[in-house]
Design a protein around this motif. Sequence first.
Motif, PDB file in Angstrom:
ATOM      1  N   PHE A 105      14.313-103.432 -44.912  1.00  0.00           N
ATOM      2  CA  PHE A 105      14.437-102.758 -46.089  1.00  0.00           C
ATOM      3  C   PHE A 105      15.980-102.264 -45.830  1.00  0.00           C
ATOM      4  N   GLN A 106      16.915-102.524 -46.774  1.00  0.00           N
ATOM      5  CA  GLN A 106      18.286-102.241 -46.735  1.00  0.00           C
ATOM      6  C   GLN A 106      18.916-101.657 -48.215  1.00  0.00           C
ATOM      7  N   ALA A 107      19.774-100.397 -47.867  1.00  0.00           N
ATOM      8  CA  ALA A 107      20.744-100.063 -49.168  1.00  0.00           C
ATOM      9  C   ALA A 107      22.022-100.903 -49.191  1.00  0.00           C
ATOM     10  N   LEU A 108      22.159-101.508 -50.187  1.00  0.00           N
ATOM     11  CA  LEU A 108      23.506-102.417 -50.283  1.00  0.00           C
ATOM     12  C   LEU A 108      24.801-101.799 -50.586  1.00  0.00           C
ATOM     13  N   ARG A 109      24.641-100.622 -51.564  1.00  0.00           N
ATOM     14  CA  ARG A 109      25.882 -99.919 -51.690  1.00  0.00           C
ATOM     15  C   ARG A 109      26.507 -99.044 -50.775  1.00  0.00           C
ATOM     16  N   ALA A 110      26.738 -99.483 -49.567  1.00  0.00           N
ATOM     17  CA  ALA A 110      27.231 -98.424 -48.436  1.00  0.00           C
ATOM     18  C   ALA A 110      27.869 -99.379 -47.528  1.00  0.00           C
ATOM     19  N   ASP A 111      29.045 -98.836 -46.822  1.00  0.00           N
ATOM     20  CA  ASP A 111      29.516 -99.380 -45.761  1.00  0.00           C
ATOM     21  C   ASP A 111      28.856 -99.398 -44.552  1.00  0.00           C
ATOM     22  N   ALA A 112      28.057 -98.231 -44.287  1.00  0.00           N
ATOM     23  CA  ALA A 112      27.467 -98.143 -43.008  1.00  0.00           C
ATOM     24  C   ALA A 112      26.186 -99.258 -42.824  1.00  0.00           C
ATOM     25  N   ASN A 113      25.561 -99.073 -41.558  1.00  0.00           N
ATOM     26  CA  ASN A 113      24.416 -99.769 -41.475  1.00  0.00           C
ATOM     27  C   ASN A 113      23.184 -99.054 -41.972  1.00  0.00           C
ATOM     28  N   THR A 114      22.564 -99.746 -43.062  1.00  0.00           N
ATOM     29  CA  THR A 114      21.447 -98.923 -43.753  1.00  0.00           C
ATOM     30  C   THR A 114      20.043 -99.714 -43.751  1.00  0.00           C
ATOM     31  N   TYR A 115      20.193-100.651 -42.701  1.00  0.00           N
ATOM     32  CA  TYR A 115      18.928-101.646 -42.320  1.00  0.00           C
ATOM     33  C   TYR A 115      17.831-100.795 -41.961  1.00  0.00           C
ATOM     34  N   ARG A 116      16.517-100.862 -42.535  1.00  0.00           N
ATOM     35  CA  ARG A 116      15.424-100.078 -41.776  1.00  0.00           C
ATOM     36  C   ARG A 116      14.394-101.172 -41.818  1.00  0.00           C
ATOM     37  N   GLU A 117      13.419-101.226 -40.478  1.00  0.00           N
ATOM     38  CA  GLU A 117      12.425-101.932 -40.303  1.00  0.00           C
ATOM     39  C   GLU A 117      11.342-100.845 -40.700  1.00  0.00           C
ATOM     40  N   ILE A 118      10.381-101.542 -41.573  1.00  0.00           N
ATOM     41  CA  ILE A 118       9.299-101.027 -42.088  1.00  0.00           C
ATOM     42  C   ILE A 118       7.687-101.463 -41.361  1.00  0.00           C
ATOM     43  N   SER A 119       7.259-100.923 -40.398  1.00  0.00           N
ATOM     44  CA  SER A 119       6.191-101.871 -39.826  1.00  0.00           C
ATOM     45  C   SER A 119       4.908-100.805 -40.411  1.00  0.00           C
ATOM     46  N   SER A 120       4.023-101.348 -40.887  1.00  0.00           N
ATOM     47  CA  SER A 120       2.686-100.571 -41.735  1.00  0.00           C
ATOM     48  C   SER A 120       1.626-101.115 -41.239  1.00  0.00           C
ATOM     49  N   THR A 121       0.647-100.437 -40.937  1.00  0.00           N
ATOM     50  CA  THR A 121      -0.818-100.554 -40.587  1.00  0.00           C
ATOM     51  C   THR A 121      -1.759 -99.762 -41.921  1.00  0.00           C
ATOM     52  N   TYR A 122      -2.465-100.795 -42.500  1.00  0.00           N
ATOM     53  CA  TYR A 122      -2.890-100.352 -43.789  1.00  0.00           C
ATOM     54  C   TYR A 122      -4.497-100.542 -43.529  1.00  0.00           C
ATOM     55  N   VAL A 123      -5.404 -99.561 -43.773  1.00  0.00           N
ATOM     56  CA  VAL A 123      -6.475 -99.617 -43.731  1.00  0.00           C
ATOM     57  C   VAL A 123      -7.092-100.059 -45.374  1.00  0.00           C
ATOM     58  N   HIS A 124      -7.277-101.185 -45.661  1.00  0.00           N
ATOM     59  CA  HIS A 124      -7.442-101.677 -47.181  1.00  0.00           C
ATOM     60  C   HIS A 124      -8.884-101.840 -47.487  1.00  0.00           C
ATOM     61  N   ILE A 125      -9.262-101.333 -48.712  1.00  0.00           N
ATOM     62  CA  ILE A 125     -10.487-101.209 -49.095  1.00  0.00           C
ATOM     63  C   ILE A 125     -10.689-101.738 -50.622  1.00  0.00           C
ATOM     64  N   PRO A 126     -10.904-103.026 -50.962  1.00  0.00           N
ATOM     65  CA  PRO A 126     -10.850-103.349 -52.297  1.00  0.00           C
ATOM     66  C   PRO A 126     -12.488-103.382 -52.752  1.00  0.00           C
ATOM     67  N   LEU A 127     -12.444-103.364 -53.748  1.00  0.00           N
ATOM     68  CA  LEU A 127     -13.825-103.319 -54.644  1.00  0.00           C
ATOM     69  C   LEU A 127     -13.675-104.683 -55.667  1.00  0.00           C
ATOM     70  N   LEU A 128     -14.368-105.791 -55.636  1.00  0.00           N
ATOM     71  CA  LEU A 128     -13.841-106.816 -56.276  1.00  0.00           C
ATOM     72  C   LEU A 128     -15.007-107.425 -57.162  1.00  0.00           C
ATOM     73  N   VAL A 129     -14.962-107.931 -58.390  1.00  0.00           N
ATOM     74  CA  VAL A 129     -15.570-108.757 -58.986  1.00  0.00           C
ATOM     75  C   VAL A 129     -15.497-110.022 -58.877  1.00  0.00           C
ATOM     76  N   LYS A 130     -16.260-110.982 -58.552  1.00  0.00           N
ATOM     77  CA  LYS A 130     -16.333-112.491 -58.202  1.00  0.00           C
ATOM     78  C   LYS A 130     -16.811-113.200 -59.373  1.00  0.00           C
ATOM     79  N   PHE A 131     -16.160-113.855 -60.230  1.00  0.00           N
ATOM     80  CA  PHE A 131     -16.782-114.876 -61.164  1.00  0.00           C
ATOM     81  C   PHE A 131     -16.885-116.172 -60.566  1.00  0.00           C
ATOM     82  N   ASN A 132     -17.930-116.778 -60.503  1.00  0.00           N
ATOM     83  CA  ASN A 132     -18.180-118.120 -59.979  1.00  0.00           C
ATOM     84  C   ASN A 132     -18.398-119.098 -61.196  1.00  0.00           C
TER      85      ASN A 132
END
Length: 235
Positions: A105-132
């Motif tokens: 992730f980086q903000a472009l309108r700057a002279d400084a180094n604005t780069y960030r690395e974003i590492s995420s760990t998600y506990v993801h819980i979907p409830l889905l309808v499956k049409f066969n």
Amino acid sequence: MKKLIAIIIIALSYNTAQAQIFSGERVLNQQNFDQQRWSWGYFLGLNSYDFNFDYEDYNPSPVTGQDLVVEKRMGFNVGLVGNLRLNNNIDLRLEPGVNFSTRGFQALRADANTYREISSTYVHIPLLVKFNANRLNNFRPFVVGGVSTSINLSSNENNPDDNSAGQFRMTTNSYYYEIGFGIDLYLYYFKLSPSIRGVFAINDELIRDSDPNSLYTGNVDKMSSRAIFVNFTFQ
């Protein structure tokens, strides 16, 4: 990588269909599998997370057309599947899992180094309808859609430091809608279901910096995640 996986899925589905339709093959695998009220399994897959930004004052970089740019990388999904058969063509499915992702992730309108690395760990819980669709020999196409929630274990939501100290902060809880498609392949010992799904966050996930003129958050009206999942489900 995503294109390669999609090509493999299409080729596998095409070859299976061609072999069964044109060769006259009629040997059915797992004939009674879809008659079960409940069925269980697990999935493995890949993900690619991105951010979608809505700006308060849209004044993009003339080079990229954006104020903020995201570098997408490949991540990994793993989880369990619980499937409830409602009728011959509709299933209700719960797929709790853990998703590991990294974004640059980086903000472009700057002279400084604005780069960030974003590492995420998600506990993801979907409830889905499956049409066969109706089963044709040993394959069965489907579409799937539903809602989901996730807990971002790496959100930094309660961290008092912000981007001025190198800490990018997001909300811990997020909510999504999901839609996708795939195919059930009935193999000799199990059912394999490759699928592709789009995942789109509904809520604003950005925690603002203390500085109202922050390069990272000052001009952002809403930031929400979006992702592509390529999963292989085994039942």
